[in-house]
Design a protein around this motif. Structure first.
Motif, PDB file in Angstrom:
ATOM      1  N   GLN A  63      35.980  46.582  28.799  1.00 39.65           N
ATOM      2  CA  GLN A  63      36.002  47.025  30.195  1.00 39.65           C
ATOM      3  C   GLN A  63      37.363  46.720  30.828  1.00 39.65           C
ATOM      4  O   GLN A  63      38.144  45.932  30.313  1.00 39.65           O
ATOM      5  N   GLN A  64      37.609  47.325  31.964  1.00 42.75           N
ATOM      6  CA  GLN A  64      38.873  47.161  32.674  1.00 42.75           C
ATOM      7  C   GLN A  64      39.081  45.709  33.105  1.00 42.75           C
ATOM      8  O   GLN A  64      38.117  45.032  33.494  1.00 42.75           O
ATOM      9  N   PRO A  65      40.327  45.209  33.075  1.00 44.62           N
ATOM     10  CA  PRO A  65      40.597  43.878  33.631  1.00 44.62           C
ATOM     11  C   PRO A  65      40.083  43.784  35.070  1.00 44.62           C
ATOM     12  O   PRO A  65      40.206  44.731  35.843  1.00 44.62           O
ATOM     13  N   LEU A 125      19.861  30.594  31.285  1.00 42.51           N
ATOM     14  CA  LEU A 125      21.304  30.550  31.090  1.00 42.51           C
ATOM     15  C   LEU A 125      21.898  31.845  31.617  1.00 42.51           C
ATOM     16  O   LEU A 125      21.421  32.933  31.285  1.00 42.51           O
ATOM     17  N   THR A 126      22.901  31.718  32.473  1.00 38.96           N
ATOM     18  CA  THR A 126      23.573  32.897  33.029  1.00 38.96           C
ATOM     19  C   THR A 126      25.074  32.700  32.888  1.00 38.96           C
ATOM     20  O   THR A 126      25.595  31.633  33.211  1.00 38.96           O
ATOM     21  N   LEU A 127      25.750  33.733  32.411  1.00 36.19           N
ATOM     22  CA  LEU A 127      27.207  33.735  32.353  1.00 36.19           C
ATOM     23  C   LEU A 127      27.719  34.782  33.332  1.00 36.19           C
ATOM     24  O   LEU A 127      27.326  35.948  33.251  1.00 36.19           O
ATOM     25  N   VAL A 128      28.532  34.334  34.272  1.00 36.62           N
ATOM     26  CA  VAL A 128      29.231  35.252  35.164  1.00 36.62           C
ATOM     27  C   VAL A 128      30.655  35.299  34.637  1.00 36.62           C
ATOM     28  O   VAL A 128      31.391  34.313  34.716  1.00 36.62           O
ATOM     29  N   GLY A 129      31.012  36.436  34.043  1.00 33.50           N
ATOM     30  CA  GLY A 129      32.302  36.550  33.386  1.00 33.50           C
ATOM     31  C   GLY A 129      33.198  37.585  34.037  1.00 33.50           C
ATOM     32  O   GLY A 129      32.730  38.571  34.588  1.00 33.50           O
ATOM     33  N   VAL A 130      34.488  37.330  33.953  1.00 34.70           N
ATOM     34  CA  VAL A 130      35.504  38.244  34.470  1.00 34.70           C
ATOM     35  C   VAL A 130      36.405  38.638  33.304  1.00 34.70           C
ATOM     36  O   VAL A 130      36.863  37.775  32.547  1.00 34.70           O
ATOM     37  N   VAL A 131      36.653  39.924  33.173  1.00 30.62           N
ATOM     38  CA  VAL A 131      37.573  40.408  32.148  1.00 30.62           C
ATOM     39  C   VAL A 131      38.997  40.119  32.641  1.00 30.62           C
ATOM     40  O   VAL A 131      39.385  40.564  33.729  1.00 30.62           O
ATOM     41  N   PRO A 132      39.780  39.345  31.865  1.00 28.70           N
ATOM     42  CA  PRO A 132      41.119  38.955  32.324  1.00 28.70           C
ATOM     43  C   PRO A 132      42.146  40.069  32.163  1.00 28.70           C
ATOM     44  O   PRO A 132      42.031  40.908  31.275  1.00 28.70           O
TER      45      PRO A 132
END
Length: 164
Positions: free
Chosen positions: A68-70, A113-120
């Motif tokens: 996905q896009q940064p 368990l939840t992961l909130v992630g950001v594409v760098p």
């Protein structure tokens, strides 16, 4: 209820530090109930096993490599999260995968368990987020707040409470 919001990442590697910046903003800007603990995990690995053990909900804020896009946000839950860590996506991730595996072995894995992630945009050596990482910070923070509120918790912005 015992909830841990864990921000992980290396603030010396541009957007790699976004998880740490998310938990800093959460503590700075929101009133949290006593059942919510916030921890800057930095690049720690197995030393996080104690704080992560036997939680009702573990919420991890971190970067995630994706097509996905940064700046894109990803929210993964439960069984989706350990699968993500099978491929190393940042310097600390191997340690986090080991901790999650160890928690399974000791029957101390979080109930949720939840992961909130950001594409760098960048993981290059630089102190501070890129413009794209900075722009993703607010939506990622809001996503963490939404996850906490989905637990039925009252989470208010500090300035909201002052005016109430």
């Amino acid at each position: 209820m015992r909830i841990l919001v864990l921000g992980v990442g290396n603030i010396l590697l541009s957007d790699e530090g976004i998880g740490v910046r998310i938990v800093e903003a959460l503590e700075e800007r929101y009133h949290l109930p006593e059942c919510v603990e916030v921890l800057d995990g930095g690049t720690a690995g197995m030393e996080l096993i104690g704080p992560m053990a036997s939680r009702d909900h573990l919420i991890i804020a971190d970067v995630v490599l994706s097509s996905q896009q940064p700046g894109s946000l990803l929210v993964l839950r439960d069984d989706e999260v350990p699968a993500l860590f099978t491929r190393k996506i940042s310097p600390h991730q191997l340690g986090l995968s080991d901790v999650l595996s160890a928690l399974h072995l000791t029957d101390e894995f979080p109930q949720r368990l939840t992961l909130v992630g950001v594409v760098p945009e960048s993981l290059e050596p630089h102190i501070g987020l890129t413009a794209i990482g900075q722009a993703a910070l607010e939506p990622a923070l809001q996503k963490v707040v939404d996850v906490l509120r989905s637990e039925g918790l009252e989470i208010t912005a500090k300035e909201e409470r002052l005016h109430a």
